[in-house]
Scaffold this motif. Structure first.
Motif, PDB file in Angstrom:
ATOM      1  N   ARG A   1       0.808  -1.207   0.000  1.00  6.60           N
ATOM      2  CA  ARG A   1       0.000   0.000   0.000  1.00  6.60           C
ATOM      3  C   ARG A   1       0.845   1.262   0.000  1.00  6.60           C
ATOM      4  NH1 ARG A   1      -4.919   3.043   2.291  1.00  6.60           N
ATOM      5  NH2 ARG A   1      -3.759   4.838   2.878  1.00  6.60           N
ATOM      6  N   GLU A   2       1.863   1.295   0.838  1.00  4.53           N
ATOM      7  CA  GLU A   2       2.635   2.536   0.972  1.00  4.53           C
ATOM      8  C   GLU A   2       3.314   2.900  -0.336  1.00  4.53           C
ATOM      9  OE1 GLU A   2       2.911   4.726   3.538  1.00  4.53           O
ATOM     10  OE2 GLU A   2       1.259   3.560   4.362  1.00  4.53           O
ATOM     11  N   LEU A   3       3.771   1.900  -1.074  1.00  6.29           N
ATOM     12  CA  LEU A   3       4.462   2.200  -2.322  1.00  6.29           C
ATOM     13  C   LEU A   3       3.499   2.218  -3.505  1.00  6.29           C
ATOM     14  CD1 LEU A   3       7.787   0.257  -1.880  1.00  6.29           C
ATOM     15  CD2 LEU A   3       7.305   2.637  -1.421  1.00  6.29           C
ATOM     16  N   GLY A   4       2.216   1.926  -3.253  1.00  7.64           N
ATOM     17  CA  GLY A   4       1.242   1.978  -4.341  1.00  7.64           C
ATOM     18  C   GLY A   4       1.524   0.968  -5.431  1.00  7.64           C
ATOM     19  N   LEU A   5       1.802  -0.248  -5.032  1.00  5.32           N
ATOM     20  CA  LEU A   5       2.157  -1.264  -6.023  1.00  5.32           C
ATOM     21  C   LEU A   5       0.910  -1.877  -6.646  1.00  5.32           C
ATOM     22  CD1 LEU A   5       4.956  -3.157  -4.094  1.00  5.32           C
ATOM     23  CD2 LEU A   5       5.147  -1.190  -5.584  1.00  5.32           C
ATOM     24  N   ARG A   6       1.120  -2.525  -7.784  1.00  6.11           N
ATOM     25  CA  ARG A   6       0.071  -3.348  -8.378  1.00  6.11           C
ATOM     26  C   ARG A   6       0.455  -4.821  -8.369  1.00  6.11           C
ATOM     27  NH1 ARG A   6      -3.965  -0.430 -10.210  1.00  6.11           N
ATOM     28  NH2 ARG A   6      -3.565   1.697 -10.896  1.00  6.11           N
ATOM     29  N   HIS A   7       1.747  -5.080  -8.380  1.00  3.35           N
ATOM     30  CA  HIS A   7       2.230  -6.457  -8.339  1.00  3.35           C
ATOM     31  C   HIS A   7       3.391  -6.538  -7.360  1.00  3.35           C
ATOM     32  CE1 HIS A   7       0.652  -5.752 -12.436  1.00  3.35           C
ATOM     33  NE2 HIS A   7       0.029  -6.882 -12.197  1.00  3.35           N
TER      34      HIS A   7
END
Lengths: 666, 666
Positions: free
Chosen positions: B615-621
């Motif tokens: 969440r903090e890094l806004g990842l998708r994978h």
């Protein structure tokens, strides 16, 4: 944790936030109260002597008072807590970025900050109380979060609930916000200040808690001021700052760019002498310059008649021979026409600007807001007065806009400055104008340098993690910046080895590796902290052979808070351990104290992405693991210092050269 | 990138922010302008007929206008863009959390949102225009960030600079903030709304950009309103909301807790009928109920005389038969004594509360702020009127506090609601009171349920990533929630394989594995995206043998924006590819399009920590890598859906049971 414990914990956090708000509010009031009484007494004494036309006696009294106050403030700073000098906002900002520097938030610093600030402001220096108030709020929060100070034998066992970095940081954020709220009576501005300037990691829960703290501050201040309105507080006036009304249309101008020159000098005695000389200079300015002004017939307000006959006032004295807050109030007061002469404003602007630059170097708690507002307001009023014939705006509006633009240009804060100024002046109609001015001033200033607080953090050499990865980081991978030999522990390690490594290095964290027979192949088990190792060694649960003792066995000997993080500068020291030679040969199982979910990056990970991970998650240690099997399970540890510009450019000097070349080309 | 490109890019971002502010400001003004004219015409028609004592004709005219407007609004929603119904804030919030849902920000949605909102508000429903304005701002920003809409053949090549998720998200945040600023003329409140409610990832740079956008909105609105003051805008009045003055002391009360009941029904025709029936109900209420009130001698202000003789007014009609904004203005107007009868306020509160609940289910763009403010203000004024004899506070203050508390209890926003209300009422002296009321109402409401927007996100089934990891995540490791068979590509892969995998799965990202001869052992090379694969395949740079083609070779055939992320619902489709059977047997080098620095977690990493990273890094994978060597280099991929409560509790139902047991025990 059980449900009851969680409930207790949440209650604890909120009551601590309440306490921080309460104490910061009280300190803020006390601060104002003391300053207004001391400075008021001083000014009353001087003006009484002047009324009797004893001008030399008045001068001596004025300078004497100032010198005395300045000396006390400087002595407090120099001998008790040198860390209390200056604004304190850069230090708080660095702390909230994760720099665990000693003594920034110590109780001694708190005391000196409060009294040093009172004496410094009363001495008539061109400095404000809001930087010190922020620092004070942070110190109060830090003390509360540690449950008091062990050094001064003031501890509250019941408060020692908060024992991790994040909760402590949250509380200190609340403290910093409360400081702004108390200094300006601007609760919303305080929240925004904490958000925009102070913190590095922001969560929405924090918004809510700082808001609560600031509401407490606002209520405390309000009730105390209501109490004081009955005249029970001596010379204490209205507490808050300014109220003025005006009509408005649009008109703007660009901003000057203030570079705070810091004169850092060594030696306590020299510091005091330096402070005294600045005090003398300030006193002479504020007493001497008003003689240049003509007398003008009096209208109203908080004006000084100085050497003028009754019914007249001296406009320069109204600015110079006054507390800084009253000077600002005079500059912001509208509907007073061209009350201040153009020459007065030019003189005052130059004097304040120069005095502000010089004063910021002295070893006294000093805020930057007030000098900047003073300079900005006088400059703005000057522009307004000059444009008077061709503009139908009140010069007071120009004063407000000038203050806003100089603040925006200096601090590079936008929303918080905007809200603070609006809360100060209580006039929302100015909003679009103030926003516009702030935009222009920040954009202009950003082309020249970084904000003054960031500048000060750089000057003090604090390892601040920037929000953005530097461009050269994109050309590097994580493995490139790993430095020094890697020291690892085995899952079950010999006591002697641990002592040896702890003694020879200053590292705070070590990787733990599992090896056969505890795993099939060498594998990374996790991260163990120095402080936890020392606590574990002190427990002396050693075994003769390499065996797993298991967590339950270990946690029998330790309380739940033995491994909790101690306050900065606290905690057990390695030297306190007494290990016999026999014990040195024994083994200890590190698994129970190992953090088994450390964050890792592959060695070929782009350094920019590793830096992002490091900062966004607020890490202190980041493991670099190999890409291909066959290597040892960890190839390095990245810490805050490995991401610092100096470290990387020291390893790869060509980036610096390339950058210089680029700059020369363009 | 070169220096010039960077400069161009920065300029682009700022001018887009400027454009967003400009357009949103214009739309906001147009919205107000249209509503005031349409509703004003309607009310004027009705009251003219009533003056002639033709009460039945007046009723028919009133109901007819309302029905017509409601039908148009509902038809727009039902036939053109069903996504435009409702508030839109939950959708924007979910988008900014990373939910890339189709049609949320499409151009059709934008148009329907604007006109549906205008007709809906004009129809006299108990709904506001601020939710739709937020959605409108976000749509405008989204369209601009895509450089127009391909579907409607409106594209601006020069605007197509922003082609990545983060910049698009930033711009949409600015749009949402501008929406609040335009709806309430509350620029600072808009910034805080974006910060507190809308965004998931916040950076300080964003604060600065939203502030700029909102400054533009404020300036646009201000100048248009100044222009309109000359009476050139028909019935358009003052635009902003309320101004009132008061004296204040402290007094508080707790809050009610509004649970918005959503009536979601299917079938377009049914939707319209539903809307029409609600419209009929609302019209009957607002025309019928005022007959119950007595006539009172007139004092001043925007009051209706309804059936009363001239010089008298009907207090119920002043609230009911008026635009919502005027009703609020009447409720907030101070120094009017007990202008509204207790029975009036009770009736109005009940009617508004019930109508608000029912109205929110209809398929028309509808905001929640206005109904909540209406209900809160009438309730507050009711309490104030009842307490009148024992309190010396103006009932208008109670109205403000009631509105604040109901807003705080419904939306769970604190700082932004506080600032918005202050900007609406232009009275900073109320700050401590409003803060206190907000604190109480939010605390009380938090004990019962989550905020209304979060509730709606849950109801709509949008995969929203929560800020906090759920407690059960601490008992799981990353490997536990990995689902489905893992599909990987080799560094140089057969075209047929790629097509096959893309066709059979819907995954958006795949790991790329290097195998001999390109590396010594199988190792993780990186992540490749479906959209990039399709672009690469379209380029048809295939080779007969397994060889590395190198990046330079590949990038010759593609422009710099071919791989840029297309807008939602845009981009190439797999079906557009035409690959011959021969080509299916050829190879393509995936290295040039592989992201070689994917974030990874070890399989034994705590799921809570993995969720934090995600969440903090806004990842998708997020790749899950094995702990011990010997396994394949990737053991799974975590995506947003793997962190969803439903997914995890589906895999581990005992957590749910344990939780229930806990709840039963306590």
């Amino acid at each position: 944790k059980t449900r009851v414990q969680i409930f207790k914990y949440v209650c604890m956090k909120w009551s601590l936030a309440l306490l921080v708000g309460l104490i910061t509010g009280l300190v803020g009031f006390f601060n104002n109260f003391a300053v207004e009484n001391i400075a008021g007494f001083k000014l009353l004494l001087t003006s009484n002597l002047m009324l009797k036309e004893r001008y030399h006696a008045a001068f001596v009294a004025y300078v004497g008072c100032n010198l005395l106050l300045a000396t006390v403030a400087a002595a407090l700073c120099a001998y008790i807590a040198p860390a209390a000098a200056g604004s304190g906002i850069p230090e708080v900002k660095a702390y909230l970025n994760g720099v665990d520097s000693h003594s920034i938030l110590a109780p001694g610093t708190l005391l000196v900050k409060i009294f040093g600030s009172i004496f410094g402001v009363s001495a008539g220096f061109v400095l404000g109380k809001e930087g010190p108030m922020v620092h004070t709020g942070a110190c109060v929060a830090s003390l509360l979060s540690q449950g008091g100070s062990r050094k001064y034998h003031l501890t509250w066992r019941s408060l020692q609930y908060i024992k991790n970095d994040r909760d402590r940081r949250d509380l200190i954020t609340c403290g910093a916000a409360a400081g702004v709220a108390a200094a300006f009576r601007a609760p919303v501005g305080g929240v925004l200040f904490a958000l925009e300037e102070a913190t590095t990691w922001w969560r929405n829960a924090l918004l809510w808690r700082t808001f609560f703290t600031n509401a407490v501050v606002a209520v405390v201040l309000r009730s105390l001021i209501v109490y004081c309105r009955g005249g029970k507080c001596g010379l204490f006036g209205k507490g808050g700052l300014i109220m003025f009304d005006m009509s408005s249309t649009v008109s703007t101008y660009s901003t000057a760019d203030l570079l705070a020159v810091m004169i850092l000098r060594k030696g306590a005695v020299f510091k005091i002498i330096h402070t005294m000389s600045i005090s003398l200079l300030t006193s002479c300015c504020s007493y001497g310059i008003p003689w240049l002004a003509r007398c003008t017939p009096c209208r109203s307000g908080n004006f000084k008649n100085f050497q003028c006959p009754p019914g007249h006032y001296n406009d320069l004295a109204s600015l110079f021979l006054n507390t800084n807050e009253d000077a600002i109030r005079n500059l912001f007061s509208g509907n007073t026409g061209n009350e201040f002469d153009i020459s007065t404003l030019i003189l005052f602007f130059i004097a304040v600007y120069c005095l502000g630059l010089v004063t910021y170097g002295i070893a006294v708690p000093s805020g930057l807001f007030i000098p900047v507002i003073l300079a900005g307001a006088s400059f703005g009023r000057l522009v307004g007065t000059i444009l008077g014939p061709i503009s139908d705006l009140d010069p007071a509006i120009f004063a407000l806009l000038g203050a806003a633009s100089l603040l925006g240009g200096t601090m590079r804060m936008t929303v918080s400055v905007c809200v603070i100024l609006l809360e100060l002046t209580d006039d929302l109609l100015m909003l679009p104008l103030v926003m516009l001015v702030l935009l222009i001033s920040k954009s202009v200033a950003d082309n020249f340098n970084i904000g003054v607080y960031d500048l000060m953090i750089q000057m003090k050499g604090l390892p601040y993690l920037e929000a953005h990865a530097e461009p050269y980081m994109r050309h590097l991978v994580a493995h490139d910046v790993v430095s020094g030999p890697l020291l690892t522990f085995f899952g079950v390690e010999k006591v002697g080895n641990i002592i040896q490594i702890l003694k020879t290095t200053g590292h705070h964290g070590f990787p733990v590796i599992n090896e056969p027979p505890f795993s099939e192949a060498p594998e990374l088990c996790g991260l163990v902290l120095r402080s936890h190792l020392i606590v574990l060694l002190k427990g002396k649960r050693f075994t003769k052979d390499k065996v797993l003792t298991g967590s339950t066995e270990v946690f029998k000997s330790f309380g739940s808070f033995d491994f909790a993080k101690a306050g900065p500068g606290k905690g057990m020291k390695l030297e306190e351990l007494e290990i016999s030679a026999d014990e040195m040969e024994m083994y200890v199982d590190l698994h129970p104290i190992t953090n088994k979910s450390p964050y890792t990056v592959v060695e070929t990970m782009s350094l920019a992405k590793a830096a992002l991970l490091f900062r966004e998650l607020g890490l202190r240690h980041l493991f670099v693991v190999p890409k291909t099997p066959g290597k040892p399970p960890v190839v390095g540890i990245l810490t805050r210092h490995d991401f610092m510009r100096e470290h990387i450019l020291g390893l790869f000097p060509h980036f610096n050269q390339r950058k210089k070349m680029n700059e020369e080309q363009t």
